[in-house]
Design an enzyme around this catalytic site. Sequence first.
Site, PDB file in Angstrom:
ATOM      1  N   ARG A 214       0.855  -1.178   0.000  1.00 15.73           N
ATOM      2  CA  ARG A 214       0.000   0.000   0.000  1.00 15.73           C
ATOM      3  C   ARG A 214       0.898   1.237   0.000  1.00 15.73           C
ATOM      4  O   ARG A 214       1.946   1.261   0.657  1.00 15.73           O
ATOM      5  CB  ARG A 214      -0.887   0.038   1.245  1.00 15.73           C
ATOM      6  CG  ARG A 214      -2.085  -0.914   1.185  1.00 15.73           C
ATOM      7  CD  ARG A 214      -3.134  -0.444   0.178  1.00 15.73           C
ATOM      8  NE  ARG A 214      -4.297  -1.313   0.122  1.00 15.73           N
ATOM      9  CZ  ARG A 214      -4.446  -2.356  -0.699  1.00 15.73           C
ATOM     10  NH1 ARG A 214      -3.474  -2.671  -1.545  1.00 15.73           N
ATOM     11  NH2 ARG A 214      -5.555  -3.062  -0.703  1.00 15.73           N
TER      12      ARG A 214
ATOM     13  N   GLU B 181      -4.067   7.629  -4.801  1.00 17.91           N
ATOM     14  CA  GLU B 181      -4.310   6.998  -6.099  1.00 17.91           C
ATOM     15  C   GLU B 181      -5.597   7.559  -6.691  1.00 17.91           C
ATOM     16  O   GLU B 181      -6.549   7.775  -5.957  1.00 17.91           O
ATOM     17  CB  GLU B 181      -4.415   5.479  -5.930  1.00 17.91           C
ATOM     18  CG  GLU B 181      -3.095   4.899  -5.439  1.00 17.91           C
ATOM     19  CD  GLU B 181      -3.141   3.385  -5.226  1.00 17.91           C
ATOM     20  OE1 GLU B 181      -4.167   2.754  -5.538  1.00 17.91           O
ATOM     21  OE2 GLU B 181      -2.140   2.843  -4.745  1.00 17.91           O
TER      22      GLU B 181
ATOM     23  N   HIS C 201      -1.658   0.258  -9.812  1.00 18.99           N
ATOM     24  CA  HIS C 201      -2.263  -0.654  -8.824  1.00 18.99           C
ATOM     25  C   HIS C 201      -2.938  -1.844  -9.530  1.00 18.99           C
ATOM     26  O   HIS C 201      -4.156  -2.025  -9.428  1.00 18.99           O
ATOM     27  CB  HIS C 201      -3.262   0.105  -7.939  1.00 18.99           C
ATOM     28  CG  HIS C 201      -3.514  -0.587  -6.632  1.00 18.99           C
ATOM     29  ND1 HIS C 201      -3.839   0.064  -5.476  1.00 18.99           N
ATOM     30  CD2 HIS C 201      -3.489  -1.904  -6.309  1.00 18.99           C
ATOM     31  CE1 HIS C 201      -4.013  -0.807  -4.502  1.00 18.99           C
ATOM     32  NE2 HIS C 201      -3.800  -2.015  -4.985  1.00 18.99           N
TER      33      HIS C 201
HETATM   34  C1  DGY Z   1      -5.579  -5.967  -2.945  1.00 22.25           C
HETATM   35  O1  DGY Z   1      -6.303  -6.926  -3.228  1.00 22.25           O
HETATM   36  O2  DGY Z   1      -5.530  -5.491  -1.813  1.00 22.25           O
HETATM   37  C2  DGY Z   1      -4.763  -5.436  -4.046  1.00 22.25           C
HETATM   38  O3  DGY Z   1      -4.106  -4.296  -3.691  1.00 22.25           O
HETATM   39  C3  DGY Z   1      -5.609  -5.229  -5.291  1.00 22.25           C
HETATM   40  O4  DGY Z   1      -4.816  -5.411  -6.417  1.00 22.25           O
END
Ligand code: DGY
Length: 320
Positions: free
Chosen positions: A239, A268, A287
């Site tokens: 993240r 984002e 992402h």
């Molecule tokens: C998640 O599933 O948390 C991922 O970041 C999505 O791609």
Amino acid sequence: MTRPYVFITRKLNEELFAPLMEIADVKMWDSDSEPVPREMLMKEAQKATALLTMLSDKVDEELLKSAPNLKVVANLAVGYDNIDVKVASERGVTVCNTPDVLTETTADLTFALMLATARRITEAQEFVKEGRWQSWSPFLLAGVDVHHKSIGIVGMGKIGQAVARRARGFGMEILYHNRNRHLEAEQELGAAYRNFEQLLEESDFVVCLTPLTDATRHLFDYDAFKRMKKSAFFINVGRGQVVDEEALIAALNHNEIAGAGLDVFYEEPIASDHPLHHFPQVVAIPHIGSASVETRTTMIKLCRDNIVAVLQGNKAKTIV
Ligand code: DGY
């Protein structure tokens, strides 16, 4: 009896929702690319029995408190830092995520990003497309090797272990840091535990896969980047807010690290004129960790099945 009402915050393939539509009224936000505006989400939540949300939707205290009928929130992601799970559970709302089904796909992307960053793949593609390729030359767009280097995985969950399995195939030395030691990974994958500072100092590739929590926010600050080898690369598929982005930019400016491969960002979507784009040694992608058609379809089905289970009074399969 009135039917339950389910709101889905993106336009998804309706066919996938046939089993849900048999037992509930289902409405979808009508864009597959734009997030649902907050006011609309708040309005829908007021009447919803279930929400199928994206990681870009904030399911916070304000929203949860204004949703008297809400029984379940199924988040289309393994991460759930966009949801106030504490308030949800106090209110008896089941929160579900999509673990396991995205593990291998996200590990593939992590490895692809590491390879692309080390071997300058995106720079090389631009070079060809811009017509700048005049002749073969020995050090043209020469990057660094990945094989037989050391990889330091921060966050040895399922995705971390899947990345380690791939790293093993590349003959890499596998280091990891995790809240708890993972003896199985140590035995099966030959991964060696390091404290955070040691891992930073020893790894050629530092791969961040840790979830965002109060304890991990800004874990990667200037000090962390300064500790890394100047030749090392930072790869983030966890993240964005686990990183102090200003510190990362400063570290890149001061050549504290060799480059970065980033799938996630502080905010984002990242702006097209974001300072991170000024570094040729940064590969920035939007992402897409779990974004294969197969995996995203499976994730959607899992969210659907979790909602169906809760609406039918059963236990959801993947409760947070
Ligand atoms: C998640 O599933 O948390 C991922 O970041 C999505 O791609």
